[in-house]
Motif scaffolding. Sequence first.
Motif, PDB file in Angstrom:
ATOM      1  N   ALA A  35      63.363   7.153  58.448  1.00 34.43           N
ATOM      2  CA  ALA A  35      64.248   7.077  57.294  1.00 34.43           C
ATOM      3  C   ALA A  35      63.580   7.671  56.064  1.00 34.43           C
ATOM      4  N   TRP A  36      64.414   8.035  55.121  1.00 30.12           N
ATOM      5  CA  TRP A  36      63.984   8.409  53.780  1.00 30.12           C
ATOM      6  C   TRP A  36      64.446   7.309  52.826  1.00 30.12           C
ATOM      7  N   PHE A  37      63.524   6.866  51.992  1.00 26.08           N
ATOM      8  CA  PHE A  37      63.813   5.951  50.907  1.00 26.08           C
ATOM      9  C   PHE A  37      63.463   6.659  49.602  1.00 26.08           C
ATOM     10  N   ARG A  38      63.928   6.082  48.517  1.00 23.48           N
ATOM     11  CA  ARG A  38      63.535   6.598  47.215  1.00 23.48           C
ATOM     12  C   ARG A  38      63.388   5.442  46.236  1.00 23.48           C
ATOM     13  N   GLN A  39      62.575   5.687  45.233  1.00 27.00           N
ATOM     14  CA  GLN A  39      62.345   4.669  44.209  1.00 27.00           C
ATOM     15  C   GLN A  39      62.244   5.335  42.860  1.00 27.00           C
ATOM     16  N   ALA A  40      63.162   4.953  41.985  1.00 27.92           N
ATOM     17  CA  ALA A  40      63.143   5.445  40.611  1.00 27.92           C
ATOM     18  C   ALA A  40      62.377   4.446  39.748  1.00 27.92           C
ATOM     19  N   PRO A  41      61.854   4.878  38.609  1.00 27.10           N
ATOM     20  CA  PRO A  41      61.097   3.973  37.742  1.00 27.10           C
ATOM     21  C   PRO A  41      61.910   2.739  37.365  1.00 27.10           C
ATOM     22  N   GLY A  42      61.307   1.576  37.545  1.00 29.68           N
ATOM     23  CA  GLY A  42      61.960   0.338  37.173  1.00 29.68           C
ATOM     24  C   GLY A  42      63.015  -0.146  38.139  1.00 29.68           C
ATOM     25  N   LYS A  43      63.166   0.543  39.272  1.00 23.46           N
ATOM     26  CA  LYS A  43      64.179   0.159  40.249  1.00 23.46           C
ATOM     27  C   LYS A  43      63.535  -0.175  41.590  1.00 23.46           C
ATOM     28  N   GLU A  44      64.293  -0.867  42.418  1.00 24.60           N
ATOM     29  CA  GLU A  44      63.800  -1.206  43.752  1.00 24.60           C
ATOM     30  C   GLU A  44      63.876   0.020  44.662  1.00 24.60           C
ATOM     31  N   ARG A  45      63.079  -0.033  45.717  1.00 27.16           N
ATOM     32  CA  ARG A  45      63.111   1.035  46.708  1.00 27.16           C
ATOM     33  C   ARG A  45      64.469   1.018  47.409  1.00 27.16           C
ATOM     34  N   GLU A  46      65.054   2.179  47.519  1.00 27.38           N
ATOM     35  CA  GLU A  46      66.437   2.300  47.995  1.00 27.38           C
ATOM     36  C   GLU A  46      66.501   3.139  49.265  1.00 27.38           C
ATOM     37  N   ALA A  97      59.619   6.944  56.148  1.00 25.93           N
ATOM     38  CA  ALA A  97      59.169   5.692  56.741  1.00 25.93           C
ATOM     39  C   ALA A  97      59.543   5.657  58.209  1.00 25.93           C
ATOM     40  N   ALA A  98      58.725   4.965  58.989  1.00 28.14           N
ATOM     41  CA  ALA A  98      58.955   4.797  60.417  1.00 28.14           C
ATOM     42  C   ALA A  98      59.176   3.328  60.724  1.00 28.14           C
ATOM     43  N   VAL A 105      68.007   2.285  63.252  1.00 24.61           N
ATOM     44  CA  VAL A 105      67.871   2.478  61.805  1.00 24.61           C
ATOM     45  C   VAL A 105      68.379   1.238  61.086  1.00 24.61           C
ATOM     46  N   VAL A 106      67.614   0.757  60.139  1.00 28.42           N
ATOM     47  CA  VAL A 106      68.042  -0.336  59.278  1.00 28.42           C
ATOM     48  C   VAL A 106      67.810   0.097  57.836  1.00 28.42           C
ATOM     49  N   THR A 107      68.508  -0.555  56.918  1.00 28.82           N
ATOM     50  CA  THR A 107      68.415  -0.135  55.518  1.00 28.82           C
ATOM     51  C   THR A 107      67.417  -0.944  54.710  1.00 28.82           C
ATOM     52  N   ASP A 108      66.874  -2.001  55.273  1.00 34.01           N
ATOM     53  CA  ASP A 108      65.931  -2.867  54.566  1.00 34.01           C
ATOM     54  C   ASP A 108      64.529  -2.279  54.669  1.00 34.01           C
ATOM     55  N   HIS A 109      63.941  -1.932  53.541  1.00 38.98           N
ATOM     56  CA  HIS A 109      62.634  -1.280  53.561  1.00 38.98           C
ATOM     57  C   HIS A 109      61.565  -2.185  54.168  1.00 38.98           C
TER      58      HIS A 109
END
Length: 125
Positions: A35-46, A97-98, A105-109
Amino acid sequence: QVQLVESGGGSVQNGGSLSLSCAASGGMFSKYSMAWFRQAPGKEREFVVGIRWIGGRTTYTDSVKGRFTISRDDVKSTLYLQMNNLKPEDTAVYYCAAAREFEDVVTDHKEYLYWGQGTQVTVSS
């Protein structure tokens, strides 16, 4: 132990495109949903998008559907993310991430075992 190394981030203008890669080593890549996740400043990993270890089924978060495309090459042990029509709200650090072996595939980091170091994507308006 799986090692993941992302590459391909950068800066583009609104509407531009970028391609990310994630090279895996240390394990049998084909066993892992990725999966690909992303994290913007001040936000949770998405969660952004994932691809199943077998069959290639993909799962996208709604905000990137039709703009982003995930793919994998199990021979090269590499995960890809093609991002088109980028928007300023896509600005974040992107991580590959693996998941656990043979899991879907799940969406929870928190369910992902291995992570890359991240690559910055910046989209200016």
